[in-house]
Write a protein that holds these residues in place. Structure first.
Motif, PDB file in Angstrom:
ATOM      1  N   ASN A  30       3.309   9.726   5.097  1.00  0.00           N
ATOM      2  CA  ASN A  30       4.235   9.557   3.983  1.00  0.00           C
ATOM      3  C   ASN A  30       3.512   9.942   2.695  1.00  0.00           C
ATOM      4  O   ASN A  30       2.492   9.353   2.354  1.00  0.00           O
ATOM      5  CB  ASN A  30       4.701   8.095   3.920  1.00  0.00           C
ATOM      6  CG  ASN A  30       5.768   7.851   2.867  1.00  0.00           C
ATOM      7  OD1 ASN A  30       5.718   8.412   1.782  1.00  0.00           O
ATOM      8  ND2 ASN A  30       6.714   6.988   3.186  1.00  0.00           N
ATOM      9  N   ARG A  31       4.039  10.923   1.964  1.00  0.00           N
ATOM     10  CA  ARG A  31       3.314  11.405   0.783  1.00  0.00           C
ATOM     11  C   ARG A  31       3.446  10.463  -0.415  1.00  0.00           C
ATOM     12  O   ARG A  31       2.731  10.624  -1.409  1.00  0.00           O
ATOM     13  CB  ARG A  31       3.781  12.805   0.406  1.00  0.00           C
ATOM     14  CG  ARG A  31       5.182  12.887  -0.107  1.00  0.00           C
ATOM     15  CD  ARG A  31       5.484  14.291  -0.650  1.00  0.00           C
ATOM     16  NE  ARG A  31       6.085  15.158   0.346  1.00  0.00           N
ATOM     17  CZ  ARG A  31       6.644  16.318   0.042  1.00  0.00           C
ATOM     18  NH1 ARG A  31       6.664  16.732  -1.210  1.00  0.00           N
ATOM     19  NH2 ARG A  31       7.186  17.072   0.983  1.00  0.00           N
ATOM     20  N   ASN A  32       4.327   9.439  -0.324  1.00  0.00           N
ATOM     21  CA  ASN A  32       4.507   8.487  -1.429  1.00  0.00           C
ATOM     22  C   ASN A  32       4.470   7.043  -0.928  1.00  0.00           C
ATOM     23  O   ASN A  32       5.432   6.290  -1.099  1.00  0.00           O
ATOM     24  CB  ASN A  32       5.840   8.753  -2.155  1.00  0.00           C
ATOM     25  CG  ASN A  32       5.904  10.115  -2.796  1.00  0.00           C
ATOM     26  OD1 ASN A  32       5.030  10.463  -3.584  1.00  0.00           O
ATOM     27  ND2 ASN A  32       6.934  10.881  -2.455  1.00  0.00           N
ATOM     28  N   PRO A  33       3.368   6.615  -0.317  1.00  0.00           N
ATOM     29  CA  PRO A  33       3.329   5.235   0.190  1.00  0.00           C
ATOM     30  C   PRO A  33       3.408   4.187  -0.913  1.00  0.00           C
ATOM     31  O   PRO A  33       3.846   3.050  -0.673  1.00  0.00           O
ATOM     32  CB  PRO A  33       1.978   5.165   0.920  1.00  0.00           C
ATOM     33  CG  PRO A  33       1.136   6.206   0.248  1.00  0.00           C
ATOM     34  CD  PRO A  33       2.087   7.313  -0.099  1.00  0.00           C
ATOM     35  N   ALA A  34       3.019   4.557  -2.155  1.00  0.00           N
ATOM     36  CA  ALA A  34       3.017   3.591  -3.251  1.00  0.00           C
ATOM     37  C   ALA A  34       4.425   3.241  -3.723  1.00  0.00           C
ATOM     38  O   ALA A  34       4.585   2.425  -4.641  1.00  0.00           O
ATOM     39  CB  ALA A  34       2.192   4.125  -4.420  1.00  0.00           C
ATOM     40  N   GLU A  35       5.447   3.837  -3.106  1.00  0.00           N
ATOM     41  CA  GLU A  35       6.813   3.414  -3.415  1.00  0.00           C
ATOM     42  C   GLU A  35       7.096   2.029  -2.860  1.00  0.00           C
ATOM     43  O   GLU A  35       8.058   1.374  -3.268  1.00  0.00           O
ATOM     44  CB  GLU A  35       7.818   4.417  -2.848  1.00  0.00           C
ATOM     45  CG  GLU A  35       7.808   5.766  -3.561  1.00  0.00           C
ATOM     46  CD  GLU A  35       8.810   6.739  -2.982  1.00  0.00           C
ATOM     47  OE1 GLU A  35       9.340   6.453  -1.880  1.00  0.00           O
ATOM     48  OE2 GLU A  35       9.061   7.789  -3.612  1.00  0.00           O
ATOM     49  N   SER A  36       6.248   1.569  -1.928  1.00  0.00           N
ATOM     50  CA  SER A  36       6.404   0.231  -1.358  1.00  0.00           C
ATOM     51  C   SER A  36       5.653  -0.781  -2.225  1.00  0.00           C
ATOM     52  O   SER A  36       4.467  -0.595  -2.515  1.00  0.00           O
ATOM     53  CB  SER A  36       5.850   0.200   0.070  1.00  0.00           C
ATOM     54  OG  SER A  36       5.660  -1.135   0.507  1.00  0.00           O
ATOM     55  N   PRO A  37       6.300  -1.877  -2.640  1.00  0.00           N
ATOM     56  CA  PRO A  37       5.614  -2.904  -3.443  1.00  0.00           C
ATOM     57  C   PRO A  37       4.390  -3.475  -2.734  1.00  0.00           C
ATOM     58  O   PRO A  37       3.389  -3.791  -3.385  1.00  0.00           O
ATOM     59  CB  PRO A  37       6.699  -3.973  -3.641  1.00  0.00           C
ATOM     60  CG  PRO A  37       7.992  -3.223  -3.514  1.00  0.00           C
ATOM     61  CD  PRO A  37       7.738  -2.175  -2.478  1.00  0.00           C
ATOM     62  N   ALA A  38       4.453  -3.593  -1.402  1.00  0.00           N
ATOM     63  CA  ALA A  38       3.310  -4.135  -0.657  1.00  0.00           C
ATOM     64  C   ALA A  38       2.107  -3.205  -0.750  1.00  0.00           C
ATOM     65  O   ALA A  38       0.955  -3.664  -0.824  1.00  0.00           O
ATOM     66  CB  ALA A  38       3.693  -4.358   0.803  1.00  0.00           C
ATOM     67  N   ILE A  39       2.354  -1.903  -0.754  1.00  0.00           N
ATOM     68  CA  ILE A  39       1.251  -0.949  -0.876  1.00  0.00           C
ATOM     69  C   ILE A  39       0.700  -0.949  -2.291  1.00  0.00           C
ATOM     70  O   ILE A  39      -0.517  -0.840  -2.496  1.00  0.00           O
ATOM     71  CB  ILE A  39       1.718   0.465  -0.476  1.00  0.00           C
ATOM     72  CG1 ILE A  39       2.147   0.478   1.008  1.00  0.00           C
ATOM     73  CG2 ILE A  39       0.612   1.479  -0.711  1.00  0.00           C
ATOM     74  CD1 ILE A  39       1.072   0.068   1.980  1.00  0.00           C
ATOM     75  N   VAL A  40       1.567  -1.078  -3.289  1.00  0.00           N
ATOM     76  CA  VAL A  40       1.105  -1.174  -4.680  1.00  0.00           C
ATOM     77  C   VAL A  40       0.150  -2.343  -4.832  1.00  0.00           C
ATOM     78  O   VAL A  40      -0.894  -2.244  -5.492  1.00  0.00           O
ATOM     79  CB  VAL A  40       2.302  -1.320  -5.638  1.00  0.00           C
ATOM     80  CG1 VAL A  40       1.819  -1.616  -7.054  1.00  0.00           C
ATOM     81  CG2 VAL A  40       3.147  -0.057  -5.633  1.00  0.00           C
ATOM     82  N   GLU A  41       0.480  -3.461  -4.211  1.00  0.00           N
ATOM     83  CA  GLU A  41      -0.384  -4.645  -4.269  1.00  0.00           C
ATOM     84  C   GLU A  41      -1.736  -4.370  -3.613  1.00  0.00           C
ATOM     85  O   GLU A  41      -2.786  -4.770  -4.127  1.00  0.00           O
ATOM     86  CB  GLU A  41       0.313  -5.815  -3.574  1.00  0.00           C
ATOM     87  CG  GLU A  41      -0.463  -7.115  -3.636  1.00  0.00           C
ATOM     88  CD  GLU A  41       0.290  -8.268  -2.992  1.00  0.00           C
ATOM     89  OE1 GLU A  41      -0.315  -9.357  -2.816  1.00  0.00           O
ATOM     90  OE2 GLU A  41       1.486  -8.097  -2.661  1.00  0.00           O
ATOM     91  N   ALA A  42      -1.727  -3.676  -2.472  1.00  0.00           N
ATOM     92  CA  ALA A  42      -2.983  -3.345  -1.787  1.00  0.00           C
ATOM     93  C   ALA A  42      -3.833  -2.400  -2.624  1.00  0.00           C
ATOM     94  O   ALA A  42      -5.057  -2.558  -2.705  1.00  0.00           O
ATOM     95  CB  ALA A  42      -2.686  -2.726  -0.425  1.00  0.00           C
ATOM     96  N   LEU A  43      -3.203  -1.420  -3.266  1.00  0.00           N
ATOM     97  CA  LEU A  43      -3.946  -0.450  -4.074  1.00  0.00           C
ATOM     98  C   LEU A  43      -4.558  -1.098  -5.313  1.00  0.00           C
ATOM     99  O   LEU A  43      -5.569  -0.625  -5.832  1.00  0.00           O
ATOM    100  CB  LEU A  43      -3.028   0.696  -4.494  1.00  0.00           C
ATOM    101  CG  LEU A  43      -2.435   1.544  -3.366  1.00  0.00           C
ATOM    102  CD1 LEU A  43      -1.541   2.644  -3.926  1.00  0.00           C
ATOM    103  CD2 LEU A  43      -3.530   2.159  -2.498  1.00  0.00           C
TER     104      LEU A  43
END
Length: 360
Positions: A62-75
């Motif tokens: 997925n070229r935009n994983p940061a669209e997920s709030p859970a991934i934003v938190e991990a990043l």
């Protein structure tokens, strides 16, 4: 009724040794190297977040994983995902030096974060894409990968690395020269490119032509061959980044087909019985099980019955058998048996029959 394996055989199956890798493995999916301003914790945290996002793009497809709030938190808190890091100095063309940060991220934690966010996981076993690309510059028309157009080739390898593709370049030997001329590629002759590509056996072929204008801008036309299907599209860019759109299109298509939506935990996936023959030794068995469990679509490959060189495995799947078959067709290590070849002594209802072809 399933026939249980005897205790001695079960104990024997626990003694699997380490095995070599097989074809079409994309190495270092969880490793990233990025420039960093200094060795402070804040600078390292910022770059580690960027590196973790790159890893998640490769692993999820997925070229935009940061669209997920859970991934934003991990990043925002990438340090727990790091298994190691080190700083290195690299010389620059102007005689100076630049600081880089080499990072390795935990596959288990990255996969778990993707699963928790509802994103797929794409295993390192990936279909190769064969690239025929002709660029027209002031020096004339040149095949990328033949030793010319070094800036374009470097950008190509960076883009391929960014998406985790298995890139295959032609040999550009006498056989290629006789099979495909630069004129044929420039006209995007699908038939001639298909014929020239047969010797490589790649399931995906990307062919393209690109022109650099006097302004420095690039214009490109592409054809993506996927079996009998063709996709035509164009791209452009102020520099060699004109390849980004083409690499993204191939990666998106492959990820849609091979990345697996897995559960974040709890109950295991569905079980499916498959019959496999052609196993001549315990080493064959070990290689075959290790190969199957390396595929993202297969969570476990549990032995359910064995007799001679016949074996029935209970596959615990993250997907369905259709996706399993797509993976198995990539390298041909397990060949599906035709109807008239299906002979079995197994007292179990199996869903598919395969013959082990060995390491490829």
């Amino acid at each position: 009724m399933r026939v249980a394996l005897t205790r001695p055989l079960l104990l024997l199956l626990l003694l699997l040794g380490s095995l070599g890798s097989h074809a079409d493995i994309v190495d270092n999916l969880y490793d990233v190297r990025l420039p960093v301003a200094d060795q402070s914790r804040d600078a390292r945290k910022t770059v580690a977040g960027q590196g973790l996002e790159l890893v998640m793009i490769r692993v999820s497809g997925n070229r935009n994983p940061a669209e997920s709030p859970a991934i934003v938190e991990a990043l925002a808190s990438p340090e727990p995902f790091l298994t190691r890091f080190r700083y290195q100095r690299q010389d620059t063309e102007d005689g100076g030096s630049e600081l880089w940060l080499d990072m390795a991220f935990s596959p288990r934690q990255v996969n778990s974060a993707l699963q928790s966010a509802g994103l797929p996981v794409w295993s390192a076993n990936r279909p190769p894409v064969l690239l025929w690309l002709l660029v027209d510059t002031e020096e004339g028309r040149q095949f990328v990968g033949s030793g010319a157009a070094a800036d374009v080739e470097q950008q190509l390898r960076d883009d391929v690395r960014r998406r985790g593709l298995a890139l295959q370049l032609p040999l550009f030997d006498l056989v290629d020269a006789s099979n495909l001329s630069s004129d044929a590629l420039w006209t995007l002759s699908v038939d001639q490119v298909r014929e020239a590509s047969q010797r490589y056996g790649s399931p995906f072929v990307l062919m393209g032509r690109a022109t650099r204008l006097s302004s420095g801008q690039w214009l490109a036309s592409w054809v993506l061959l996927d079996g009998d299907n063709t996709q035509r599209f164009d791209s452009d860019g102020d520099d060699a980044s004109f390849m980004v759109a083409a690499i993204d299109r191939v990666a998106d298509l492959q990820a849609q087909r091979y990345a697996v939506q897995t559960s974040g935990g709890g109950a295991e996936g569905s079980g499916t019985l498959v019959h496999i023959d052609g196993l001549e030794s315990f080493a064959d068995y070990a290689q075959m099980v290790t190969y199957l469990e390396s595929l993202a679509v297969i969570k476990h490959a549990n032995p359910a019955w064995m007799s001679g060189n016949e074996l029935v495995l209970d596959l615990v799947l993250n997907g369905d058998m259709e996706k399993v078959q797509r993976f198995l067709q990539l390298d041909g290590r397990l060949r599906e048996r035709s109807l008239d070849e299906r002979m079995s002594n197994a007292p179990l209802p199996v869903a598919a029959y395969y013959r082990w072809q060995g390491r490829r």
